[in-house]
Design an enzyme around this catalytic site. Structure first.
Site, PDB file in Angstrom:
ATOM      1  CE1 TYR A   1      28.759  85.295  73.095  1.00 43.87           C
ATOM      2  CE2 TYR A   1      28.649  86.092  70.641  1.00 43.87           C
ATOM      3  CZ  TYR A   1      29.012  85.009  71.715  1.00 43.87           C
ATOM      4  OH  TYR A   1      29.232  83.862  71.275  1.00 43.87           O
TER       5      TYR A   1
ATOM      6  CD  GLU B   1      28.089  87.726  64.017  1.00 43.39           C
ATOM      7  OE1 GLU B   1      28.114  86.486  63.759  1.00 43.39           O
ATOM      8  OE2 GLU B   1      29.030  88.219  64.530  1.00 43.39           O
TER       9      GLU B   1
END
Lengths: 324, 303
Positions: B225, B232
């Site tokens: 995660y 990102e």
């Protein structure tokens, strides 16, 4: 006074009163929160809530949900103890609804915001547009008209909140005020920014478009107001009765023949008029989002009308005649 | 990929002829236990595999409904709530296909790395399957909306659209970032996560979830995660100068719709939104992990 076993059952002169005992349990943990003895059989849920509040001052009556079943529906304040399906020892379940705020407070706050915010943009208060435009006015007359319409709309809403509406519920959860104000204030700022922008482009079809838009807007404002008055007159002051609304002498209410919630229909119409008048995409977005929300509410209201009244007129649609 | 599918079909058929305890199933009408309401387990809740009778039995009986033997089973099956036999079969196929797809991407990345000998520019070798399978995940929103998966439409929608946004509106649209290493970072994180997640759903639907998959699902995220989020954010950050220079997806005043949109500012707001969102989601998963995996450890201690 308790009935003795020897007394003959006297139907008319019933002087003996059988008191109820009420225990209130937490709906989730089933802990015993409160025990009330010597409760009058004709006590209402509202009175029981007041008694519960005395032993638990942090839970004022407005935030109490009292039910017969932990997962069941909330009982109404008007429900009378002896008419409920309980024995002489009644067990109720309690759920905390959270901090509550009155509907009137929420409405006043959420409507005053757009009124003020729009005017800030209209008068081109500093730090919104480039400094050379501070406190200038638009050269397009439609911008002044739009400001008047927008302000009129929210002043009307404020006055209706204070003098016209009769609310079924006194309160709503506190977090709603933040949600609602973000919605109204946010959209008002977004719309006002573009309409009052120095680079605003007036409607393509000019005066014709603006005139038609204004007529639609005013027509729907009057319509919306007429519906609010009609709904108010259905309900005597201080009561929470629900009746089927019917058309009155006022032609603007004749739409009740085709629609369950014409107040929403007229509201949609007003905003369509405003969109046409300003030819502004953010206004169109606001109209769309409002329409979706009002349709959800109208469908819910329509469904509860159908459930409550056997003789509900079958021709009516929730919000748009024959369509939705 | 072909081998994987063959293995799966084998397992599928295997379960069709076995009860939970391994005994052969009677192909008669005595399917008194109705269809197991095994839900397609949503991302954020632990597996809720409840029914004992393998679902596949009911599927097969529904398929063979021409014979009177299976007729009773069908009638009994319809009364149970939850995804029907057809929906569950579809979901199994969907999840198998997605698992296979992300495996293709994984294999593609490894092969490209071995061929080139470096980490740079691997995006180009898996661009098409990445776009296809990540966009395909939009179907999951439909699954929730239709009701065959008990997740929230809004939550699933949000998760899927954020992935789709990064795939198309950032990586695809701003060609200059495609050669960035940050792209490899999030693509790798997504690939490993999705392979585990879709296999998890597949096994759950088939009523046979290996503990290893469950453990992986609730453990790998701890690293993946933050890894994905970093990739990102770095990619969006890398795209900013090009967006500002070219005015990509931006609309300026004046125009006849009296509307403006600055994609550059929008991307910055997106980056800022990670600050409140990421910790909430991350710690929710950690709590879920304790709930799901914690029990197993407790039972271990009791013995």
């Amino acid at each position: 006074m308790k009935t003795g076993g020897k007394r003959k059952p006297a139907k008319k002169t019933k002087k003996a009163v059988v008191f109820f005992e009420v225990e209130i349990l937490d709906a989730k943990t089933k802990d015993k929160l409160c025990f009330l003895d010597k409760v009058e059989p004709n006590a209402t849920i509202g009175e029981i809530k007041s008694m519960f509040h005395k032993s638990h001052p942090q839970w004022y009556p407005a935030r109490q949900s009292i039910r017969l079943d932990p997962k069941g529906k909330s009982l109404k304040d008007e429900d009378v103890l002896q008419h409920l399906p309980v024995g002489t020892t009644a067990t109720f379940y309690f759920r905390d609804l959270g901090a509550q705020i009155s509907w009137v407070t929420v409405f006043l706050t959420e409507y005053t915001g757009p009124l003020v915010i729009y005017l800030l943009f209209y008068f081109r208060v500093p730090f919104i547009y480039p400094p050379k435009y501070d406190f200038t006015t638009s050269k397009h007359w439609v911008v002044h008209l739009a400001c008047m319409c927008h302000s009129f709309h929210y002043v009307k809403r404020l006055l209706e909140t204070l003098f016209v509406h009769r609310f079924s519920h006194g309160t709503m959860p506190l977090r709603n005020i933040f949600k609602n104000c973000t919605y109204y204030w946010g959209f008002a700022a977004w719309m006002a920014y573009y309409i009052n922008h120095p680079l605003y482009t007036p409607p393509i079809y000019g005066e014709q478009q603006i005139r038609i838009a204004l007529i639609i807007f005013l027509f729907c404002q009057i319509g919306n107001f007429s519906i609010h008055i009609a709904l108010r007159n259905l309900r005597p002051p201080g009561s929470k009765t629900r009746k089927i609304p019917y058309p009155t002498k006022n032609p603007f209410t004749w739409i009740f023949l085709l629609v369950s919630c014409p107040n929403y229909t007229y509201e949609l119409g007003s905003w369509l008029g405003f969109t046409l008048m300003t030819q502004c995409l953010p206004v169109a977005f606001f109209t769309l989002v409002g329409f979706i929300q009002m349709t959800v509410w109208a469908k819910g209201k329509h469904r509860s009308y159908l459930k409550e009244f056997r003789d509900y007129p079958p021709l009516r649609s929730p919000i748009l005649p024959f369509i939705l | 990929m072909n081998i994987y599918l063959i293995v799966f079909i084998y397992l599928f058929l295997n379960y069709a002829s076995q009860n939970e305890d391994g005994s052969e199933v009677e192909r008669t009408s005595r399917f008194s236990t109705t269809l197991p309401g095994v839900a397609h387990v949503p991302f954020l809740t632990p597996a809720v595999v409840q029914e004992r009778r393998p679902l596949i039995v009911a599927v097969m009986s529904a398929a063979a409904s021409g014979t009177s033997k299976a007729a009773h089973g069908d009638v009994a099956a319809k009364r149970k709530k939850g995804p029907g036999a057809l929906a569950t079969a579809y979901l199994v196929i969907y999840n198998v296909v997605m698992t296979a797809g992300w495996l293709v991407i994984a294999v593609g990345l490894v092969r490209a790395y071995l061929a080139r000998g470096s980490y740079h520019g691997l995006y180009y070798s898996i661009e098409k399957p990445l776009k296809f399978f990540q966009t395909g995940a939009v179907l999951e929103i439909l699954h929730c909306a239709v009701g065959i998966v008990p997740s929230s439409v809004v939550l699933t929608g949000f998760q899927v659209m954020s992935r789709v946004f990064l795939t198309w509106a950032v990586t695809h649209s701003v060609k200059e970032v495609q050669s960035e290493d940050s792209v490899l970072l999030f693509v790798t994180a997504w690939t490993v996560t999705e392979i585990i997640r879709y296999s998890f759903y597949t096994f759950s639907l088939l009523n046979h979830l290996p503990y290893l998959i469950k453990w992986a699902r609730y453990t790998f995220f701890i690293v993946l995660y933050p890894m994905g989020v970093t990739g990102e954010l770095l990619t969006i950050y890398a795209a900013l100068p090009y967006v500002q220079k070219t005015g990509l997806y931006s609309v300026t005043l004046p125009n006849k719709y009296n509307f403006s949109f600055d994609y550059y500012t929008f991307l910055i707001l997106i980056m800022i939104s990670y600050i409140p969102l990421f910790p909430q989601l991350y710690f929710h998963m950690i709590r879920q992990r304790k709930k799901v995996l914690g029990h197993i450890e407790d039972y271990g201690k009791v013995e």
